[in-house]
Design a protein around this motif. Sequence first.
Motif, PDB file in Angstrom:
ATOM      1  N   ILE A 164       1.482  10.860  -3.120  1.00 47.64           N
ATOM      2  CA  ILE A 164       1.179  11.289  -4.629  1.00 47.64           C
ATOM      3  C   ILE A 164       0.739  10.313  -4.996  1.00 47.64           C
ATOM      4  CG2 ILE A 164       4.003  10.803  -5.034  1.00 47.64           C
ATOM      5  CD1 ILE A 164       3.786  13.054  -6.241  1.00 47.64           C
ATOM      6  N   SER A 165      -0.159  10.560  -6.482  1.00 49.54           N
ATOM      7  CA  SER A 165      -0.388   9.497  -6.708  1.00 49.54           C
ATOM      8  C   SER A 165       0.457   9.260  -7.653  1.00 49.54           C
ATOM      9  CB  SER A 165      -2.175  10.455  -7.783  1.00 49.54           C
ATOM     10  OG  SER A 165      -1.375  11.092  -8.286  1.00 49.54           O
ATOM     11  N   PRO A 166       0.131   8.290  -8.222  1.00 50.05           N
ATOM     12  CA  PRO A 166       1.261   7.366  -9.296  1.00 50.05           C
ATOM     13  C   PRO A 166       0.896   7.870 -10.066  1.00 50.05           C
ATOM     14  CG  PRO A 166      -0.220   5.479  -8.107  1.00 50.05           C
ATOM     15  CD  PRO A 166      -0.968   6.216  -7.620  1.00 50.05           C
ATOM     16  N   ASP A 167      -0.106   8.768 -10.773  1.00 52.56           N
ATOM     17  CA  ASP A 167       0.172   9.548 -12.456  1.00 52.56           C
ATOM     18  C   ASP A 167       0.973  11.247 -11.721  1.00 52.56           C
ATOM     19  OD1 ASP A 167      -2.012  10.930 -11.364  1.00 52.56           O
ATOM     20  OD2 ASP A 167      -3.192  10.556 -12.373  1.00 52.56           O
ATOM     21  N   GLY A 168       1.122  11.164 -10.442  1.00 53.37           N
ATOM     22  CA  GLY A 168       1.947  12.431  -9.869  1.00 53.37           C
ATOM     23  C   GLY A 168       1.026  14.162 -10.368  1.00 53.37           C
ATOM     24  N   TYR A 169      -0.164  13.540 -10.449  1.00 55.84           N
ATOM     25  CA  TYR A 169      -1.725  14.433 -10.439  1.00 55.84           C
ATOM     26  C   TYR A 169      -1.818  15.435  -8.972  1.00 55.84           C
ATOM     27  CZ  TYR A 169      -1.309  13.314 -15.538  1.00 55.84           C
ATOM     28  OH  TYR A 169      -1.396  13.121 -17.197  1.00 55.84           O
ATOM     29  N   PHE A 170      -2.199  13.929  -8.202  1.00 54.58           N
ATOM     30  CA  PHE A 170      -3.007  14.199  -6.862  1.00 54.58           C
ATOM     31  C   PHE A 170      -1.512  14.616  -5.969  1.00 54.58           C
ATOM     32  CE2 PHE A 170      -5.112  13.182  -9.616  1.00 54.58           C
ATOM     33  CZ  PHE A 170      -6.461  13.971  -9.427  1.00 54.58           C
ATOM     34  N   ILE A 171      -1.934  15.541  -4.601  1.00 56.99           N
ATOM     35  CA  ILE A 171      -1.490  14.851  -3.122  1.00 56.99           C
ATOM     36  C   ILE A 171      -2.328  14.589  -2.396  1.00 56.99           C
ATOM     37  CG2 ILE A 171       0.664  15.856  -2.140  1.00 56.99           C
ATOM     38  CD1 ILE A 171       1.740  16.926  -4.237  1.00 56.99           C
ATOM     39  N   ALA A 172      -2.019  13.605  -1.205  1.00 55.31           N
ATOM     40  CA  ALA A 172      -2.512  13.570   0.154  1.00 55.31           C
ATOM     41  C   ALA A 172      -1.933  13.528   0.941  1.00 55.31           C
ATOM     42  CB  ALA A 172      -3.895  12.927  -0.117  1.00 55.31           C
ATOM     43  N   ALA A 173      -2.615  14.845   1.814  1.00 54.66           N
ATOM     44  CA  ALA A 173      -1.233  14.865   2.659  1.00 54.66           C
ATOM     45  C   ALA A 173      -1.984  14.942   4.165  1.00 54.66           C
ATOM     46  CB  ALA A 173      -0.512  16.456   3.075  1.00 54.66           C
ATOM     47  N   ASP A 206      -2.867   6.156   0.636  1.00 49.29           N
ATOM     48  CA  ASP A 206      -2.265   5.004  -0.549  1.00 49.29           C
ATOM     49  C   ASP A 206      -3.320   5.370  -1.618  1.00 49.29           C
ATOM     50  OD1 ASP A 206      -0.492   3.830  -2.044  1.00 49.29           O
ATOM     51  OD2 ASP A 206      -2.122   1.499  -1.352  1.00 49.29           O
ATOM     52  N   PHE A 207      -2.820   5.987  -2.703  1.00 50.47           N
ATOM     53  CA  PHE A 207      -3.763   5.908  -4.289  1.00 50.47           C
ATOM     54  C   PHE A 207      -3.653   4.324  -4.546  1.00 50.47           C
ATOM     55  CE2 PHE A 207      -2.472  10.804  -3.199  1.00 50.47           C
ATOM     56  CZ  PHE A 207      -3.941  11.164  -4.095  1.00 50.47           C
ATOM     57  N   SER A 208      -4.761   4.418  -5.609  1.00 53.14           N
ATOM     58  CA  SER A 208      -5.336   3.187  -6.237  1.00 53.14           C
ATOM     59  C   SER A 208      -4.076   3.722  -7.235  1.00 53.14           C
ATOM     60  CB  SER A 208      -6.244   2.728  -6.921  1.00 53.14           C
ATOM     61  OG  SER A 208      -6.424   3.882  -7.772  1.00 53.14           O
ATOM     62  N   GLU A 209      -3.576   2.528  -8.004  1.00 57.92           N
ATOM     63  CA  GLU A 209      -3.283   2.653  -9.208  1.00 57.92           C
ATOM     64  C   GLU A 209      -3.579   3.347 -10.254  1.00 57.92           C
ATOM     65  OE1 GLU A 209       0.658   2.115 -11.064  1.00 57.92           O
ATOM     66  OE2 GLU A 209       0.466   1.045  -8.654  1.00 57.92           O
ATOM     67  N   SER A 247      -3.402  -0.045   2.074  1.00 61.46           N
ATOM     68  CA  SER A 247      -3.168  -0.217   0.940  1.00 61.46           C
ATOM     69  C   SER A 247      -4.229  -0.224   0.296  1.00 61.46           C
ATOM     70  CB  SER A 247      -2.060  -1.408   0.961  1.00 61.46           C
ATOM     71  OG  SER A 247      -1.867  -1.623   0.159  1.00 61.46           O
ATOM     72  N   ALA A 248      -4.170   0.919  -0.986  1.00 59.92           N
ATOM     73  CA  ALA A 248      -5.408   0.317  -1.985  1.00 59.92           C
ATOM     74  C   ALA A 248      -4.433  -0.377  -3.381  1.00 59.92           C
ATOM     75  CB  ALA A 248      -5.233   1.868  -2.738  1.00 59.92           C
TER      76      ALA A 248
END
Length: 359
Positions: A164-173, A206-209, A247-248
């Motif tokens: 899940i993106s750090p801001d909680g807006y996206f999920i990648a599965a 992994d999402f970027s910060e 890791s991003a």
Amino acid sequence: MSRINLVAFSLFAFLFLISSAEAEKEPLWEWESPNAVNHVAISGDSRNISATYATSVSLWYNDTTNPRNTKTVGSGISSMEMSADGKYVLTGEEFDKTVTLWEEGSKVWETEDFLNVVNDVDISSDGTYIAVVDWKNVLFFNKATNEAVWSYNHANEIMTTVSISPDGYFIAAGTEQGKVYVYSTYDDNISWYHDGLLDGRIIEIDFSEDSTHFVIGTENGRVYIYESEGENPVFDYDQPDGVTCVSASSNTRYYAFGTDEGLVTMLDLDVFFKAWEAEIGGIVTDVSFNGKGNYISAGSNNKRLILADVLTGEELWRISAFGEVSGVAMSYRGENIAVGTAEGLAVYYERQLDNQAPV
């Protein structure tokens, strides 16, 4: 001095220098666990540390050798993530198909409403939003309740990993079949998906910060970098070894991955190629950027642990940990590095990173 003696002396001196360099860096402290540590996390301010081992999850402050809090669950913990401030810890039990949210060491809620297994979990930076994948489903939760806000069933897929993106807006599965489905957390509709049929299993995402990009690692060696709202890869990199971890960075220019042949590679989006690579041997089990994105740590199952400059690949140190490394986690500055091993937990302190100018 004879030539043979000179060669022997030179070899001895070389080995002495290597062993001396590796002996120079000692951990701040070590804690021996009754079972192998399989997941480790550290808060951005480096104050809070969490680790899981067998059926237990423990919390530490970075200056205390013994856990300040330990909780035990029904079966082996297979996945764990922590919020950026260390307040929330999320654990998943694969075979008990249970997910538990903890706040400061106390259980907030748990749920067992999953299909067959819990394969992976993730939590947003502030601890508010949660993503879970079981055998066939992607589920989205809010910390306020153990009932899923929504779930999406992939009847023809087997799910492997989720981010899940750090801001909680996206999920990648990711799936066993090489697909990655991307969702907006506002609804359960698929925004778009990546299809890499020949890439094998999706190992990690992994999402970027800043939540604008993410990196995908695959079983057959290909690594992809996408924009969160883009349907075409910004960059893809192919190499022959199986990817074991990704890791991003907080700097969307850099992404790292490890392989089952002991190689750590840094990818640079400015040149669309690798910036550098380091051979650490064994199977690379984890790679982790510090929050500032200028240093990276990596470990392998041959006990090797390195700390390196992201830009140049220059190693500040390369040491042997007290056990096969299973996970590494760095604080925002990177001055504290938490390392999980087959023998327990170690915390390292690096003064050079503590003295960085504030951002």
